[in-house]
Design an enzyme around this catalytic site. Structure first.
Site, PDB file in Angstrom:
ATOM      1  N   HIS A 151       0.855  -1.189   0.000  1.00 53.33           N
ATOM      2  CA  HIS A 151       0.000   0.000   0.000  1.00 53.33           C
ATOM      3  C   HIS A 151       0.887   1.234   0.000  1.00 53.33           C
ATOM      4  O   HIS A 151       2.026   1.202   0.485  1.00 53.33           O
ATOM      5  CB  HIS A 151      -0.890   0.012   1.248  1.00 53.33           C
ATOM      6  N   GLU A 191       0.861   3.804   1.823  1.00 53.62           N
ATOM      7  CA  GLU A 191       1.294   4.199   3.167  1.00 53.62           C
ATOM      8  C   GLU A 191       2.486   3.373   3.646  1.00 53.62           C
ATOM      9  O   GLU A 191       3.403   3.898   4.274  1.00 53.62           O
ATOM     10  CB  GLU A 191       0.154   4.030   4.187  1.00 53.62           C
ATOM     11  N   CYS A 234      -6.225   1.744   5.941  1.00 59.58           N
ATOM     12  CA  CYS A 234      -6.808   0.488   6.411  1.00 59.58           C
ATOM     13  C   CYS A 234      -6.176   0.112   7.755  1.00 59.58           C
ATOM     14  O   CYS A 234      -5.271   0.799   8.243  1.00 59.58           O
ATOM     15  CB  CYS A 234      -6.567  -0.615   5.382  1.00 59.58           C
ATOM     16  N   CYS A 271      -2.286  -0.381   7.594  1.00 64.42           N
ATOM     17  CA  CYS A 271      -1.555   0.877   7.470  1.00 64.42           C
ATOM     18  C   CYS A 271      -1.689   1.737   8.723  1.00 64.42           C
ATOM     19  O   CYS A 271      -0.711   2.340   9.169  1.00 64.42           O
ATOM     20  CB  CYS A 271      -2.028   1.631   6.230  1.00 64.42           C
TER      21      CYS A 271
END
Length: 154
Positions: A54, A56, A84, A87
């Site tokens: 991701h 992040e 999420c 993260c």
């Protein structure tokens, strides 16, 4: 919301557009240290075949490497969508000072929508959170991306 937040979120949006151009979910992130960008990333899940890639997570790795520290107490993360749980947990572990995100993620967001790891009373760190920065543009990018994906299936 300050002007610097708007400017730095636009940089995250540029990263999200790079993701979309590579057929990745259009999420982008930047980390600023004293209002200077030190890391930039976008989702790379499909490209790397890695469910943890991701924006992040990638930008956290870049920032900790840039500063030579596992903690980022003087940094702000700008990301186009609410993080999420994976993260958000990483942001707590990195002790990032502040999180700014564009659109809420009602299905998987872990900084206010589905749950709130950013301000969980049993965790050892809490983040300052600012929401809604360029929210409409951030949300629209995701809606457009998934609408196009659905139409490809038909």
């Amino acid at each position: 919301m300050s002007t610097i937040d708007e400017v730095l979120m636009q940089e995250a949006i540029k990263q999200a557009k790079l993701a979309a151009a590579k057929d990745e979910v259009p999420i982008g992130a930047v980390i600023a240290h004293h209002n200077q960008i030190i890391a930039r990333a976008y989702n790379q899940v499909e490209m790397l075949k890695d469910p943890t890639a991701h924006a992040e997570m990638i930008v956290l790795t870049q920032a900790t490497s840039q500063l030579g520290s596992k903690w980022l107490p003087e940094c702000t993360l700008y990301v186009t969508i609410e993080p999420c749980s994976m993260c958000a947990g990483a942001l707590v572990l990195a002790r990032i000072k502040r999180l700014c995100f564009g659109a809420f993620d009602r299905k998987a967001g872990a900084c206010g929508s589905l749950m709130n790891l950013a301000d969980h009373p049993r965790l050892n760190h809490r983040l300052e959170v600012t929401t809604g920065i360029w929210a409409e543009e951030c949300g629209q990018m995701l809606s457009d991306f998934f609408r196009a994906k659905r139409s490809e299936l038909n």
